[in-house]
Design a protein around this motif. Structure first.
Motif, mmCIF file in Angstrom:
data_model
loop_
_atom_site.group_PDB
_atom_site.id
_atom_site.type_symbol
_atom_site.label_atom_id
_atom_site.label_comp_id
_atom_site.label_asym_id
_atom_site.label_seq_id
_atom_site.Cartn_x
_atom_site.Cartn_y
_atom_site.Cartn_z
ATOM 1 N N PHE A 488 0.701 -1.207 0.121
ATOM 2 C CA PHE A 488 0.057 -0.008 0.126
ATOM 3 C C PHE A 488 1.004 1.239 -0.117
ATOM 4 O O PHE A 488 0.682 2.166 0.485
ATOM 5 N N PHE A 489 1.876 1.064 -0.593
ATOM 6 C CA PHE A 489 2.844 2.365 -0.780
ATOM 7 C C PHE A 489 2.259 3.340 -1.648
ATOM 8 O O PHE A 489 1.971 3.335 -2.723
ATOM 9 N N GLY A 490 2.030 4.498 -1.054
ATOM 10 C CA GLY A 490 1.659 5.870 -1.446
ATOM 11 C C GLY A 490 0.197 5.625 -1.389
ATOM 12 O O GLY A 490 -0.735 6.531 -1.855
ATOM 13 N N TYR A 491 -0.625 4.513 -0.448
ATOM 14 C CA TYR A 491 -2.218 4.723 -0.469
ATOM 15 C C TYR A 491 -2.404 5.197 0.792
ATOM 16 O O TYR A 491 -1.604 5.102 1.974
ATOM 17 N N ASP A 492 -3.555 5.977 1.245
ATOM 18 C CA ASP A 492 -3.932 6.349 2.419
ATOM 19 C C ASP A 492 -4.739 5.473 3.260
ATOM 20 O O ASP A 492 -4.637 5.753 4.238
ATOM 21 N N SER A 493 -5.386 4.454 2.546
ATOM 22 C CA SER A 493 -5.954 3.475 3.308
ATOM 23 C C SER A 493 -5.530 2.172 2.581
ATOM 24 O O SER A 493 -4.963 1.927 1.714
ATOM 25 N N ALA A 494 -5.945 1.310 3.509
ATOM 26 C CA ALA A 494 -5.509 -0.248 3.291
ATOM 27 C C ALA A 494 -6.418 -1.188 3.647
ATOM 28 O O ALA A 494 -6.810 -1.237 4.838
ATOM 29 N N ARG A 495 -6.573 -2.259 2.969
ATOM 30 C CA ARG A 495 -7.628 -3.307 3.508
ATOM 31 C C ARG A 495 -6.958 -4.832 3.438
ATOM 32 O O ARG A 495 -6.360 -5.142 2.322
ATOM 33 N N ILE A 496 -6.907 -5.472 4.634
ATOM 34 C CA ILE A 496 -5.894 -6.815 4.604
ATOM 35 C C ILE A 496 -7.182 -7.614 5.228
ATOM 36 O O ILE A 496 -7.965 -7.345 6.028
ATOM 37 N N GLU A 497 -7.193 -8.851 4.639
ATOM 38 C CA GLU A 497 -8.027 -9.856 5.053
ATOM 39 C C GLU A 497 -7.178 -11.039 5.223
ATOM 40 O O GLU A 497 -6.097 -11.314 4.656
ATOM 41 N N LEU A 498 -7.334 -11.887 6.266
ATOM 42 C CA LEU A 498 -6.725 -13.004 6.925
ATOM 43 C C LEU A 498 -7.721 -14.204 6.865
ATOM 44 O O LEU A 498 -8.629 -14.318 7.331
ATOM 45 N N TRP A 499 -7.375 -15.030 5.834
ATOM 46 C CA TRP A 499 -8.483 -16.277 5.652
ATOM 47 C C TRP A 499 -7.723 -17.558 6.278
ATOM 48 O O TRP A 499 -6.524 -17.950 5.927
ATOM 49 N N ILE A 500 -8.585 -18.206 7.095
ATOM 50 C CA ILE A 500 -8.110 -19.463 7.805
ATOM 51 C C ILE A 500 -9.013 -20.575 7.394
ATOM 52 O O ILE A 500 -10.182 -20.543 7.601
ATOM 53 N N ASP A 501 -8.192 -21.984 7.139
ATOM 54 C CA ASP A 501 -8.941 -22.850 6.910
ATOM 55 C C ASP A 501 -8.281 -24.248 7.220
ATOM 56 O O ASP A 501 -6.812 -23.898 7.358
ATOM 57 N N ARG A 502 -8.798 -25.299 7.415
ATOM 58 C CA ARG A 502 -8.090 -26.608 7.453
ATOM 59 C C ARG A 502 -8.980 -27.751 6.858
ATOM 60 O O ARG A 502 -9.950 -27.718 6.623
ATOM 61 N N ASP A 503 -7.983 -28.643 6.269
ATOM 62 C CA ASP A 503 -8.505 -29.818 5.191
ATOM 63 C C ASP A 503 -8.856 -30.769 6.234
ATOM 64 O O ASP A 503 -8.561 -30.934 7.404
#
Length: 600
Positions: A488-503
């Motif tokens: 997000f270099f040069g961005y004023d906002s950022a959106r990050i998601e953390l997806w967790i799964d198990r087979d």
């Protein structure tokens, strides 16, 4: 000579047990071949003579069976003619007598025919009586070219069966019956009826027997066997069924000696057997003898191999045991040991080799222990490099805020930093629950919001119970840091998601999505290649990602680790993949504890 020299050299190169076994086998084979050739030529002539006599005896026996069968047919026909009710038929004068006489005849015939079928296997398919007085009787329906006595007399006179002044019983022609797909051949038997007073011929008895009733006697004798009437008319054939009812015409390639004709006594029938049957019987016996000899040779060779092996094993048991032991060791089995109850030179060598293997195993164990210790130290070192890196960046941001006279933000920044380091200590544990790792992320993101005054949105997406999943400490924070600083270099906002799964196999997958600038294709290839190199080159970029990937591989194995995917201008996805551990094994502090980890 060169070939013989090569064979001799190969024989010399063989081990002593193989030489001994091979020599005994060759001697046994030579003796067996000699005996086989001698016995074969000696017995071939005798077998040929014996087989011919045996075949002729067998054929004669079949002819006797046929004679008995046709004799029983003749006797049954005689019994029919001697019935008083049948004799009365020839004396009928008034038409009103015909019904009562016919009924009595039918009644007398029934038990006689049943007895013939039960005792002799004779089944009449045709049974007609024709008298000169015009009386006709048909016990079985059949389509014949005549209907009365005079028609029968004219038909068989023209056929040459009644040309004698005192005709006798004869087998005449074949009556063909078609029933659907099946074709039946009926052999007709003509028997003149004579008056017991005047000896004048007063009628005919015409019987028909199914060809299959007597075919069974010679059906399996040989191929191309046939039964002839008067030597030329085919009444039965065990191979060429369509030839039945036709005249026998020898093939132009056949000679007089190709067939042997056996006359059936007291009939006008003869059995024609191909001469090849006799030679085939002789060949079969010779083949049986040859097979027996081959079997004897095979058994002899097998016995020679077995006894040679036993004998050679007894002579050189110690040598072979040492040889096999050395082969086992050269294949990499250093756990093998030479055991023997002997006290000779071979035992001396084997015991010294055992001592050398013991020293080698001790050295390998020491090397494995040093390697495990080195790997654990390397993991600890990689983890320790993260905290100083974060501390440096955060203090640098705090210094910048202080210079900007933003003291409240500095206090909040240092408070989150303090909480971050307090959680990161985790009592020295190498593995921590995923919920603690996520708290570290929340502190870190709060630090970044305050340090850089940026709007950073963070969301966890999962459909499983993930909070207690053990993870290596500081595996997610460097990824989030990399996303915020580079993605997000040069961005004023950022959106990050953390997806967790198990087979179903218990493999945990954690994916970090940042919807920032992404990577150029050539940069993505460079990062992916850098993750796999070992050791890392000096000054390599993306050392944080490399550090995480190497820590996972060192701890869980080379089949696990970190992968990265990106679409320039869209997103970057970093995925961690590792097996879930039991909670009670999630805090190893030594190489011994680490080796005891239990994978779900």
């Amino acid at each position: 000579m060169k070939s013989f020299s090569k064979i001799k050299q190969k024989y010399s190169d063989l081990s002593f047990p193989k030489k001994l076994s091979l020599s005994m086998i060759l001697i046994t084979c030579l003796i067996a071949v000699y005996l086989t050739i001698f016995a074969f030529f000696s017995a071939a002539y005798l077998f040929q003579q014996f087989s011919t006599e045996l075949a002729d005896s067998y054929a004669s026996n079949i002819c006797r069976q046929l004679e008995n069968y046709f004799s029983d047919v003749t006797q049954t026909a005689t019994n029919i003619i001697q019935l008083s009710s049948l004799r009365e038929c020839g004396n009928i004068v008034l038409p009103e007598q015909e019904a009562s006489v016919t009924a009595k005849l039918r009644s007398d015939l029934q038990p006689l025919l049943l007895s013939a079928n039960a005792n002799y296997g004779i089944h009449f398919s045709v049974l007609n009586v024709y008298f000169k007085n015009g009386y006709n009787y048909s016990h079985y329906q059949a389509s014949l070219p005549f209907e009365d006595y005079y028609g029968c007399e004219a038909y068989y006179t023209d056929a040459g069966y009644l040309d004698a002044s005192y005709p006798h019983a004869q087998y005449t022609d074949i009556l063909v019956k078609n029933s659907g797909r099946n074709t039946r051949y009926i052999l007709l038997y003509l028997r003149p009826i004579y008056s017991s007073e005047t000896y004048e011929q007063v009628g005919f008895l015409l019987c028909g027997i199914d060809e299959t009733d007597f075919l069974c006697y010679y059906d399996t004798l040989a191929s191309d066997v046939m039964l002839l009437e008067n030597g030329h008319y085919i009444v039965s054939h065990n191979a060429k069924r369509d030839d039945i009812g036709t005249s026998y015409i020898p093939d132009k390639t056949e000679s007089k000696g190709d067939y042997i004709l056996h006359q059936i006594t007291h009939t006008n029938l003869s059995l024609l057997i191909p001469n090849s049957y006799y030679s085939a019987v002789g060949k079969n016996h010779i083949l049986m003898f040859s097979f027996s000899m081959v079997l004897i040779i095979t058994v002899g060779i097998l016995m020679a191999v077995i006894f040679s092996h036993k004998f050679s094993k007894t002579l050189s048991d110690s040598v072979l045991a040492l040889r096999n032991f050395i082969i086992q060791v050269t294949k990499g089995d250093i756990n093998a040991r030479f055991t023997t109850s002997a006290k000779d030179e071979i035992a001396f060598l084997g015991n010294h080799i055992n001592a050398m293997l013991d020293q080698i195993q001790a050295s390998i164990r020491r090397e494995d222990e040093l390697k495990k210790t080195g790997e654990l130290l390397e993991l600890r070192l990689m983890q320790s490099q993260i905290n100083p890196h974060l501390l440096y960046n955060t203090l640098d941001s705090a210094l910048w805020l202080m210079e900007s006279d933003q003291k409240p933000q500095v206090l909040d920044l240092l408070a989150n930093l303090s909480s971050f380091f307090r959680l990161s200590l985790s009592k020295g544990s190498f593995l921590i629950p995923l919920k603690n790792e996520c708290r570290l992320l929340e502190n870190y993101i709060a630090i970044q919001r305050l340090a850089h005054n940026r709007n950073i949105q963070f969301q966890i997406v999962s459909s499983i119970a993930w909070s207690d999943i053990p993870v290596i400490k500081f595996t997610l924070q460097p990824i989030i840091e990399n996303s915020i600083i580079h993605g997000f270099f040069g961005y004023d906002s950022a959106r990050i998601e953390l997806w967790i799964d198990r087979d179903e196999a218990g493999i945990v997958t954690i994916s970090v999505y940042d919807y920032g600038i992404g990577l150029l294709p050539e940069d993505l290839v460079s990062v992916q290649a850098g993750l796999e190199c070992y050791p890392p080159p000096d000054g390599m970029r993306h050392f944080g990602l490399y550090n995480i990937n190497r820590r996972i591989k060192n701890y869980f194995g080379e089949s696990f680790g970190l992968t990265i995917d990106s679409e320039f201008g869209e997103y970057t996805k970093v995925t961690l993949r590792f097996p879930e551990l039991h909670p009670d094994k999630a805090s190893p502090n030594s190489s011994e504890e680490r080796s005891a980890l239990c994978i779900k």
